[in-house]
Each structure stands twice: as structure tokens, then as C-alpha cells.
Design a protein around this motif. Structure first.
Motif: not given
Length: 701
Positions: A302-323
Motif C-alpha cells: 500500500i502506498q500513496n502519492t499526494t501532490v499540491l501545486y501553485g502556478s502564476t502566469t503573466d501574459f501579454a499579446n500585442p496583436f494586429i487588432t488588439n492588445y
């Protein structure tokens, strides 16, 4: 200058054996493709590939970090049958497993990814694959086809990543540098330290390029920390930390006339829209990820694996029609417990667990004035939740049969809020909720082994894929309340094994996948995307992988430590059913973006003196670029080669120098098409003939 650099590297490779002939040769990069020995993690079986009733592709460190000089995941993934990776511009990855990218104009969707049980795919169904650096990876497993019985939503497949193996009782520091065509430059440092009860690996890698096309430069920095600590004989704690800072320019697609006239050009201006360069179109992306894994073994059974995570994303996309400016915060966890009952007439392993993912996204669109955000256009928030509970039983039956049965319940929910952006006459903030009905996904597989070198399996599995957050809330803003989840059933049979003293290895599978409510991409006149359901698709395929070792790696009398030829083949027939587009019936048309024939052939050679060489040839037959099948791609013929020399310098140093050539036939081709593109701008030209040279210096004590 580059040709001179390549010449120096090649001369070093050829002359170095005489200089270091008395030094012991280090073992080659790990290669566990002996099909009757390799152990895979897919479906939590931790069994030999021969005993695993599923189609699984495996990439080792040699495949990822030696066969190709280009430090990206793309060429290695493309050697696997049923898998296709694109790089429409440097840094812009797209991944298809059995055609799953028909709904992905960019990014990675409809595919689940994990790093040692830690989910990398967020609650919105998106995977920041370009936040990983191939130089920090040691192994990849690709489970092809729907795997919802254990890994949750997704009809394409599942990818399992692992870091570099850390030798126990050793410390290793590796410095690397590379340079190549079109201003390519990279460097890195990797530190690995292993003790009896702990290991830690830190990798930093930098890569930059001016790009082959106009307005296609890229700059990327990656930092990773991987640690594993045996707290007690029963308890192991692991940690994964990732940080990626990426910027790449997006040159945009070209129509056929522009592509033929000047494939290096970026998207030009039109009478109504500015050019990509004028709008400074590109991606700015910073990704941070921290995950903790706890493994506890109550008993040997018998064995158990438990995981926890946190993530963050800072995203910018200048496009032809918008930003677009977007921030994401992700939280999640996964727990999986195994009960092994080896005694009795039917030895069985039970696996039960659950996965919970949550993402909070703030997304704002602005006007784009030459790469600078202008007046705000939309202000929106999106909360994504994804819950999966699962159970699986694996039972050994008489007569060498093994039965696997799994079941999962998947639940996806979105909460969308739009805020007013103008004070005068603005509507109040409104919240919309979209709950996709929970579904139960079963999977049944039966495998039989024939001796120690041959096995066959059959399986029936179901897939479910709710629209991703980038599909219910596309880049132009808004919230799509009518888009439905994909549902599918996959029937598969496979045969794998080895012969001639394991020199010949083969892995063949055939499948029939019936997909309902298929999601496809559309674009409006300005190029802004949106998504619709396109009825049913029938997806038939055959995948085969063969390899033959001319020289056995254990042959002590040979000057070669490896001499192998290998081949992978993918044959597909993907067609729409019951697909009406306006008044046009597109039923029986081929699904765009999926080549009916893909062939990849390679030769790998390594000598005991330290010289190694790899040659790879890829062929993709032409395929449709539109749902109407009115435009097709060009056939692709791509030749790549790498030659290098790896040799110790004394007891503690190892030098590895190499040179690599890409597109050696100098073909004009597109590594990633924009499907159903407005204005017929399908083409994103890949580099013409180009070269890379690099060196790695390792210090071990």
C-alpha cells in the motif's frame, strides 16, 4: 563565421579519438529502448512496456538532448508515430496527439501533461509547453488516445515528463554553450548532487535567436529546481520549481503568393489592417510553478502519492487588432493510492485517486497602437474548476492474460464576469456560469504475453474534453455559452515485441476513434478567432515503430557501442461526419491539419572511441488546410543530422562537442499551418538550411 565554427567542431570530433585513446569512455546517454526491459509509468502500472496495454511513445535523454542540435522539444516529439509538434514561429509550440490540434491555432490544448504526478495542465485545459526547456528533461512518455479513466479530461492523449536522473553519491556540474544560424545563441548550467537519501538538480538555460523570418526573434530564460528527499524509510518528499521568462515576436501567416515570393517576410499590411511588425505583434510570457509531492509507503503493498501545486502566469499579446493582457493564478492537487494484492489465484492492483484544479484569470483587452496598449476594450474575469475522481483495477488472469479496467468521473465548470469599461451608459457587471454535465469515462484493456518477447492487447476507452478557457473566452473577448464538450470512444489493438536476440523491435497499433461534438476554430474578417462544434469525426489510424540493432550494445569486440536503424510510420484517415457549414455539407471531407502519411527514418551510431552520429529523415504527405478541403499543404521532406564527440579529460572532466544541420535538403516548407485562415494566410515558413554547433563540459566528483 558559422561554417568556420562548424568546421572546427567537426575537426575536433574526428581528431579527438587519437588524443584521448587511453581514457575510459563514459557510458552513452541513457537509452532504454530494449522493449522487453523498459519500464513505463503510464496508467500507474510501472510495468515493462511489453506488459502495458496501451499505445505509449517513449523519448529518452538521447532522443531529447543528443539526436538533434536544436534545443527544442519539437524534433524529438516528431519522431513518435501519432505525434506532431509544430513551431509556427520560434517559441510558439503546438502539439497534436492523433490529430488533437485541429482546435489549437496556438498553444497546447486537449492534452493532459504531468511531471511525476504533478499536473502541468491547468484547470482551463491549457499547457504552457514553451515554459519547459528540453535541456532539463531526461525522459518523456506519451500516452496516445483518450486516457480519461486515470488522467481526466482530454481526447488527444497524456504526456508524462521526468527530469534528468541524478547519480547517487555524486555531484555533477555541466556547462553548455551553442551557436547557430540566424543569430541563434544559447548557454546553460546544470548542477546535480545525489546523496544516499536525497538528490537535487538545478538547471538554468538561456536561448535567443534573431529568427529566420522578419519579426521572429525570440529570447527565453528557464530555471528549474528538482529535489527529492527520503525523510524516512517509508516517506519521500519531492519538490519541483519552474520559472520561465519568454518573449517571441509573431510574424503572422502568409498567403500562398506571399509565401512563394518571400517566405522570410512577416505578415504585411492590408488596406484595412496594419502589419505584424508595425503593431509589434508578439508574446510576453512569465510562468512560475511550484509543486510539492509526498509519497508514503504504509507497507510493501500500500502506498500513496499526494501532490499540491501553485502556478502564476503573466501574459501579454500585442496583436494586429488588439492588445491582450492576462494574469493567471492556478492551484491544484492530485492524490493516488495503490493497493497491491499479489497473492491468491488472481493477483490484482487497485488504484484510486482524485484530482482538483482551479484557475483564476483576469483578462483585459486594449487597443494596440504600435505595440503600446491603448483604450481598454474589455475587462473580464474567468474562474475555471476541474474535478476528477478515478479508480482502476489491474488483474492477472490465467493463461498469461492481464485485464485492466478503469473508471473516472469528470466535472468542469466556468464562471465568467464582464465588468463595464466606460462610465457613461455602461451595463453593470454580469456573471455567467457554464457547468458541463459530469461524465463517467470507462476504459477496459486486455493484454496477453507470448513468452518474454511478445505481447498483444485490445482496449476500449472513452474520452471527454470540455472547451478550454481560451475557447469559451477567445482572444477577442466575450464568453461562448453554446460551445459543447467533445465526447469520443476509441477502439484499439496493438502488437509489440522483439526478435533476433532483441535486435529487432516492433510496436504496431491500429485504432478507430469516434468523436462527437468536435471543436474546430473559426476566424472573423479581422482575424479574431472563435470556436464551434462541427458534428462528428471518424478517426482511423495505424501507427508503427520498428528498430534494428546491427551491433548489439553488449558486443565487446565491436568498435561500435550502438548502430541502429529505426523507422516510425503513421497512417490516418480522419473524416468529418454530419458536418454542415452554413448551407454547405462538408460530411466525408478530411479533417484539416492531419497528414494521411507520415514517415520518419533514422540512423543512430555511437563508437566506443566517443564519436556519435544521428541522421533523421521525415516525410509528411500533403493534407488539407481548410474544412472544405479546397487548399492542401505541400509535401514535407526534412533531413537532419548531428555528429559529435564525447570523451573524458582525466578522471573528473567530460567534454562533448557536436555539430548539427537542419533542413539539409534546403526545402521551403511550413512548420505549422494556420488552418481555415482568413485571407488564406495559411503559411508560416520554417528556416532554410541551417546549422548549430555546441559544447558541453561536465565536472563530476
Amino acid at each position: 563565421m558559422l561554417h568556420r565554427y562548424l568546421s572546427v567542431i567537426l575537426f575536433s570530433c574526428l581528431s579527438a579519438p587519437a588524443l584521448f585513446a587511453q581514457a575510459p569512455v563514459p557510458t552513452s546517454l541513457d537509452d532504454t529502448l530494449q522493449i522487453n526491459e523498459v519500464v513505463v509509468r503510464g496508467y500507474a502500472t510501472n510495468r515493462r512496456l511489453l506488459e502495458t496495454p496501451a499505445s505509449i511513445g517513449l523519448l529518452t535523454r538521447r532522443d531529447l538532448n543528443q539526436r538533434f542540435g536544436t534545443p527544442t522539444l519539437v524534433p524529438a516529439l516528431n519522431t513518435l508515430p501519432g505525434v506532431r509538434a509544430d513551431e509556427r514561429s520560434p517559441g510558439s509550440y503546438r502539439l497534436a496527439i492523433r490529430g488533437s490540434a485541429i482546435r489549437s491555432p496556438f498553444g497546447v490544448r486537449n492534452v493532459k501533461t504531468y511531471w511525476n504526478e504533478l499536473p502541468l495542465t491547468d484547470a482551463g485545459g491549457n499547457t504552457p509547453l514553451n515554459a519547459l526547456d528540453v535541456r532539463a528533461l531526461g525522459r518523456i512518455e506519451v500516452i496516445k488516445g483518450p486516457s480519461g479513466s486515470l488522467y481526466g479530461a482530454g481526447t488527444g492523449g497524456t504526456v508524462l515528463f521526468s527530469g534528468l536522473a541524478v547519480p547517487a553519491g555524486k555531484t555533477n556540474v555541466e556547462l553548455s554553450a551553442l551557436g547557430g544560424s540566424y543569430g541563434l545563441y544559447g548557454n546553460g548550467v546544470a548542477v546535480q548532487s545525489g546523496k544516499n537519501n536525497s538528490s537535487i538538480a538545478v538547471n538554468y538555460n538561456h536561448l535567443q535567436s534573431d529568427g529566420y523570418r522578419d519579426h521572429s526573434a525570440v529570447v527565453r530564460d528557464n530555471l528549474s529546481l528538482i529535489g527529492s528527499f527520503s525523510v524516512s524509510p517509508k516517506r519521500t518528499v519531492s519538490v519541483l520549481g519552474l520559472y520561465s521568462d519568454l518573449h517571441y515576436q509573431t510574424p503572422g501567416g502568409l498567403n500562398e503568393a506571399q509565401f512563394r515570393a518571400n517566405p522570410r517576410a512577416s505578415r504585411p499590411a492590408t488596406a484595412t489592417l496594419p502589419s505584424s511588425a508595425a503593431q509589434q505583434a508578439g508574446i510576453y510570457q512569465k510562468v512560475g510553478y511550484l509543486g510539492i509531492s509526498h509519497e508514503y509507503r504504509w507497507t510493501d503493498r500500500i502506498q500513496n502519492t499526494t501532490v499540491l501545486y501553485g502556478s502564476t502566469t503573466d501574459f501579454a499579446n500585442p496583436f494586429i487588432t488588439n492588445y491582450e493582457k492576462r494574469t493567471d493564478q492556478g492551484l491544484g492537487g492530485r492524490t493516488i493510492t495503490q493497493f497491491r494484492l499479489p497473492g491468491g489465484p488472481l493477483p490484482t492492483t487497485f488504484t484510486v485517486g482524485a484530482e482538483l484544479l482551479r484557475n483564476f484569470t483576469v483578462d483585459r483587452n486594449f487597443g494596440n497602437r504600435g505595440g503600446t496598449p491603448d483604450t481598454i476594450q474589455t475587462d473580464e474575469e474567468l474562474i475555471a474548476r476541474q474535478t476528477t475522481i478515478f479508480a482502476q483495477a489491474e488483474t492477472e488472469l490465467p493463461a498469461r492474460f492481464r485485464l485492466t479496467a478503469g473508471l473516472s468521473r469528470n466535472d468542469v465548470r466556468y464562471d465568467f464576469t464582464r465588468f463595464p469599461v466606460r462610465s457613461a451608459g455602461a451595463l453593470p457587471a454580469t456573471t455567467l456560469t457554464r457547468n458541463f454535465s459530469p461524465v463517467w469515462l470507462p476504459r477496459v484493456a486486455l493484454l496477453r504475453t507470448f513468452g518474454s518477447n511478445l505481447s498483444a492487447f485490445v482496449s476500449i476507452s472513452t474520452g471527454y474534453s470540455a472547451p478550454s478557457s481560451q475557447e469559451v473566452r477567445p482572444s477577442a473577448g466575450g464568453f461562448n455559452t453554446t460551445l459543447n464538450a467533445e465526447l469520443g470512444t476509441n477502439y484499439e489493438a496493438g502488437l509489440r515485441g522483439s526478435a533476433i536476440n532483441s535486435k529487432l523491435r516492433f510496436d504496431v497499433s491500429v485504432y478507430q476513434f469516434y468523436l462527437r461534438q468536435t471543436i474546430v476554430r473559426r476566424s472573423d474578417a479581422a482575424g479574431a478567432e472563435f470556436f464551434v462544434n462541427a458534428g462528428r469525426t471518424d478517426q482511423r489510424g495505424l501507427e508503427a515503430q520498428l528498430s534494428y540493432d546491427f551491433i548489439s550494445p553488449s558486443a565487446s569486440t565491436s568498435s561500435f557501442s550502438l548502430l541502429r536503424i529505426w523507422h516510425s510510420m503513421t497512417l490516418t484517415n480522419y473524416r468529418f461526419r454530419d458536418y454542415q457549414q452554413g448551407t454547405t455539407d462538408l460530411s466525408n471531407n478530411r479533417v484539416p491539419g492531419v497528414a494521411p502519411t507520415t514517415l520518419v527514418t533514422g540512423l543512430d551510431a555511437e563508437t566506443r572511441a566517443g564519436i556519435y552520429a544521428h541522421v533523421t529523415f521525415q516525410f509528411l504527405d500533403q493534407f488539407p488546410l481548410t474544412d472544405a478541403n479546397t487548399v492542401t499543404s505541400d509535401p514535407t521532406r526534412l533531413l537532419q543530422a548531428t555528429v559529435g564527440f564525447r570523451r573524458p579529460l582525466g578522471q573528473h572532466l567530460t567534454l562533448d562537442v557536436y555539430a548539427s544541420g537542419d533542413n539539409l535538403l534546403n526545402q521551403t516548407y511550413s512548420l505549422g499551418y494556420d488552418l481555415n485562415a482568413v485571407g488564406n494566410r495559411f503559411y508560416n515558413a520554417a528556416p532554410e538550411r541551417n546549422g548549430i554547433a555546441g559544447a558541453r563540459l561536465s565536472v563530476r566528483w
